[in-house]
Design a protein around this motif. Structure first.
Motif, PDB file in Angstrom:
ATOM      1  N   PHE A 122       0.859  -1.186   0.000  1.00 32.76           N
ATOM      2  CA  PHE A 122       0.000   0.000   0.000  1.00 32.76           C
ATOM      3  C   PHE A 122       0.891   1.229   0.000  1.00 32.76           C
ATOM      4  CE2 PHE A 122      -2.216   3.457   2.195  1.00 32.76           C
ATOM      5  CZ  PHE A 122      -3.309   3.594   1.350  1.00 32.76           C
ATOM      6  N   ASP A 123       0.590   2.168  -0.901  1.00 37.66           N
ATOM      7  CA  ASP A 123       1.367   3.405  -0.957  1.00 37.66           C
ATOM      8  C   ASP A 123       0.443   4.573  -1.265  1.00 37.66           C
ATOM      9  OD1 ASP A 123       3.405   5.195  -0.920  1.00 37.66           O
ATOM     10  OD2 ASP A 123       4.404   4.506  -2.728  1.00 37.66           O
ATOM     11  N   ASP A 124       0.220   5.409  -0.255  1.00 38.40           N
ATOM     12  CA  ASP A 124      -0.539   6.644  -0.471  1.00 38.40           C
ATOM     13  C   ASP A 124       0.397   7.831  -0.660  1.00 38.40           C
ATOM     14  OD1 ASP A 124       0.453   7.002   2.064  1.00 38.40           O
ATOM     15  OD2 ASP A 124      -1.490   7.265   3.035  1.00 38.40           O
ATOM     16  N   LEU A 125       1.719   7.560  -0.741  1.00 40.22           N
ATOM     17  CA  LEU A 125       2.745   8.578  -0.999  1.00 40.22           C
ATOM     18  C   LEU A 125       2.858   9.606   0.130  1.00 40.22           C
ATOM     19  CD1 LEU A 125       1.784   9.213  -4.732  1.00 40.22           C
ATOM     20  CD2 LEU A 125       3.601   7.709  -3.904  1.00 40.22           C
ATOM     21  N   SER A 126       2.248   9.332   1.272  1.00 40.90           N
ATOM     22  CA  SER A 126       2.200  10.320   2.351  1.00 40.90           C
ATOM     23  C   SER A 126       3.580  10.629   2.929  1.00 40.90           C
ATOM     24  CB  SER A 126       1.274   9.831   3.466  1.00 40.90           C
ATOM     25  OG  SER A 126       1.730   8.598   4.001  1.00 40.90           O
ATOM     26  N   ARG A 127       4.507   9.700   2.799  1.00 38.21           N
ATOM     27  CA  ARG A 127       5.844   9.911   3.364  1.00 38.21           C
ATOM     28  C   ARG A 127       6.845  10.425   2.330  1.00 38.21           C
ATOM     29  NH1 ARG A 127       7.287   6.053   8.360  1.00 38.21           N
ATOM     30  NH2 ARG A 127       5.261   6.125   9.411  1.00 38.21           N
ATOM     31  N   GLU A 128       6.356  10.707   1.147  1.00 43.44           N
ATOM     32  CA  GLU A 128       7.247  11.163   0.091  1.00 43.44           C
ATOM     33  C   GLU A 128       7.315  12.692   0.060  1.00 43.44           C
ATOM     34  OE1 GLU A 128       8.981   9.022  -1.418  1.00 43.44           O
ATOM     35  OE2 GLU A 128       7.891   7.182  -0.919  1.00 43.44           O
ATOM     36  N   PHE A 129       8.438  13.208  -0.416  1.00 35.26           N
ATOM     37  CA  PHE A 129       8.609  14.649  -0.560  1.00 35.26           C
ATOM     38  C   PHE A 129       8.088  15.097  -1.926  1.00 35.26           C
ATOM     39  CE2 PHE A 129      11.953  13.577   2.532  1.00 35.26           C
ATOM     40  CZ  PHE A 129      11.628  14.483   3.547  1.00 35.26           C
ATOM     41  N   VAL A 130       7.347  16.205  -1.915  1.00 34.87           N
ATOM     42  CA  VAL A 130       6.835  16.766  -3.153  1.00 34.87           C
ATOM     43  C   VAL A 130       8.004  17.112  -4.078  1.00 34.87           C
ATOM     44  CG1 VAL A 130       5.627  18.754  -4.159  1.00 34.87           C
ATOM     45  CG2 VAL A 130       4.717  17.633  -2.115  1.00 34.87           C
ATOM     46  N   GLY A 131       7.900  16.731  -5.335  1.00 38.58           N
ATOM     47  CA  GLY A 131       8.951  16.990  -6.312  1.00 38.58           C
ATOM     48  C   GLY A 131       9.891  15.829  -6.522  1.00 38.58           C
ATOM     49  N   ASP A 132       9.889  14.851  -5.592  1.00 36.49           N
ATOM     50  CA  ASP A 132      10.761  13.677  -5.722  1.00 36.49           C
ATOM     51  C   ASP A 132      10.025  12.538  -6.417  1.00 36.49           C
ATOM     52  OD1 ASP A 132      12.729  15.006  -4.418  1.00 36.49           O
ATOM     53  OD2 ASP A 132      12.657  13.820  -2.570  1.00 36.49           O
ATOM     54  N   PHE A 133      10.803  11.601  -6.978  1.00 36.24           N
ATOM     55  CA  PHE A 133      10.221  10.355  -7.443  1.00 36.24           C
ATOM     56  C   PHE A 133      10.026   9.464  -6.223  1.00 36.24           C
ATOM     57  CE2 PHE A 133      10.064   6.126  -9.270  1.00 36.24           C
ATOM     58  CZ  PHE A 133       9.237   6.335 -10.369  1.00 36.24           C
ATOM     59  N   PRO A 134       8.896   8.776  -6.090  1.00 28.99           N
ATOM     60  CA  PRO A 134       8.618   8.013  -4.863  1.00 28.99           C
ATOM     61  C   PRO A 134       9.614   6.884  -4.625  1.00 28.99           C
ATOM     62  CG  PRO A 134       6.981   7.550  -6.557  1.00 28.99           C
ATOM     63  CD  PRO A 134       7.780   8.703  -7.048  1.00 28.99           C
ATOM     64  N   SER A 135       9.947   6.681  -3.361  1.00 35.00           N
ATOM     65  CA  SER A 135      11.012   5.758  -2.986  1.00 35.00           C
ATOM     66  C   SER A 135      10.645   4.292  -3.183  1.00 35.00           C
ATOM     67  CB  SER A 135      11.389   5.984  -1.517  1.00 35.00           C
ATOM     68  OG  SER A 135      10.269   5.805  -0.666  1.00 35.00           O
TER      69      SER A 135
END
Length: 436
Positions: A122-135
């Motif tokens: 599950f990935d809602d991208l909540s821990r990702e930084f805006v502008g980055d490609f998701p980890s």
């Protein structure tokens, strides 16, 4: 006399020439007016399209001037930097008292997609930084995370290009599993190409090549219903009729179910693909892949979010009847609220079928949350979510309310690690227990 006649003929000649010149001039003016009218119409269409795109982008892209505008984590109400609620804005967006939209739930009442009950990814991208490609994703192209202006939802923007593939970092897949994600397309209009599609499917390799595969082209064309192109590298290589032009202008939820060789795909509540032997015989899919084709760079843009992959478990109806209880995180709510998402109706429909098969059965419905936020608010939220499920069973499926009980446990009974995104998703669940 002769001079008078010559002058008269000369005047007539000049007059005729004048009429001819004027006629030619009028034709040119008319033609130019028609061209100008066409240009005006096209410009108006483009301006309207740009205006709608700008409005949509204002709501999705992070706005530096609004970074202080947040929402209360559990009520969903907008707040300022000091946590004060903007009452007027909240009142404009009130839901029904039970936290659900009855009309939307009714539309989904025959929705037969049931998500897997064992979470894989599950990935809602909540821990990702805006502008980055998701980890937790991989690509051979480019992409970045964008956020709503209030930071409440993040999206992965994927870029168009043949051979540019996006692959989430999944473990190997089982025989039975489901894939779900939200999708948002911007800048679509009647000039959007008939070949503008999102290719999504499964593959037996984790490389950027597709290997042995099964995939579907989800269309975005607006001027005609081009349908869904399906292929598996073998006998299946054809188009299936379907019109989702209106749906792709919103934020449709895509659901995929793979059961051994069978492949099904839904757009919102509508099942558009159901092929019994689409997965190539002898292949074992290990990856889910995405490719975006024929979007006009800078004008048409595509975003996806909330990717969820889950292993398909036992039939929930049979499990509830035989074991007396089930726990599922396939019943979903809007973040921080008790608003039941319509895509949850597949599970609730199964529960209603169990209740209808045994009119003596009564159920206790228990809501659970993750550990984010205040303990007391989580307890209240979990109870409201259980009540929303009860209301759906009563209002949509006509179940006697006296056969249902609602209870909230908040964050007190976790089944996974609340420090991880996957763990939180597993803890946000609903239980159904037979009442002794």
């Amino acid at each position: 006399m002769k001079n008078t006649i010559k002058i008269t003929w000369l005047l007539l000649l000049l007059l005729a020439v004048g009429f001819n010149v004027e006629a030619q001039l009028l034709k040119k003016i008319k033609k130019r007016a028609e061209e100008a009218a066409k240009e005006t119409i096209l410009r108006k269409v483009e301006e309207k399209s740009a205006e709608e795109t700008e409005k949509a982008m204002d709501s999705i892209l992070e706005a530096p001037g609004k970074k202080g505008r947040k929402k209360n984590g559990k009520t969903g109400q907008p707040t300022d930097e000091n946590g004060e609620i903007y009452e007027e804005e909240w009142e404009d967006n009130e839901n029904t008292s039970d936290g659900s939209d009855p009309e939307a739930l009714y539309i989904y009442s025959k929705f037969d997609f049931v998500p897997g009950d064992k979470l894989i990814f599950f990935d809602d991208l909540s821990r990702e930084f805006v502008g980055d490609f998701p980890s937790r994703w991989n690509t051979n192209g480019s992409g970045e995370v964008v956020a709503t202006d209030e930071g409440q939802k993040k999206w992965l923007e994927i870029k168009p290009g043949y051979g540019i593939t996006y692959i989430p970092d999944l473990p190997d897949l089982p025989e039975d599993y489901t894939v779900e994600f939200d999708m948002l397309a911007l800048g679509l209009d009647r000039q959007t190409a008939s070949t503008a599609v999102l290719k999504v499917g499964v593959s037996d390799t984790k490389s950027f090549k597709w290997g042995k595969f099964a995939n579907v082209d989800i269309p975005f064309c607006q001027y005609a219903p081009v349908g869904f192109f399906v292929r598996n590298g073998g006998e299946i290589n054809n188009s299936i009729q379907g019109d989702i032009r209106e749906k792709v202008l919103g934020q449709p939820h895509i659901s995929i179910a793979v059961n051994k060789q069978r492949f099904r795909l839904w757009v919102d509540e509508k099942k558009v693909v159901d092929i019994p032997r689409m997965i190539p015989e002898g292949s074992k899919p290990v990856a889910v892949k995405f490719e975006l084709h024929q979007f006009k760079d800078g004008k048409e843009r595509l975003f996806i979010s909330n990717l969820k992959v889950a292993e398909g478990g036992q039939d929930l109806r049979r499990q509830l009847m035989e074991e007396g209880s089930i726990s599922t995180n396939a019943i979903l709510f809007e973040s921080g609220s008790a608003t039941l998402l319509p895509v949850s109706m597949g599970v609730i429909r199964q529960i209603s079928q169990v209740l209808n098969s045994d009119e003596t059965l009564t159920l206790n419905i228990i809501g659970h949350t993750d550990a984010d936020g205040d303990d007391a608010l989580n307890m209240e939220l979990s109870a409201k979510r259980a009540e929303a499920v009860v209301n759906a069973l009563v209002q949509v499926y006509q179940i006697d309310p006296y056969r249902l009980q609602a209870e909230g446990k908040g964050e007190t009974e976790p089944v996974a690690d609340n420090s991880t995104t996957d763990g939180k998703a597993q803890n946000r669940r609903v239980e159904f227990k037979k009442v002794k």
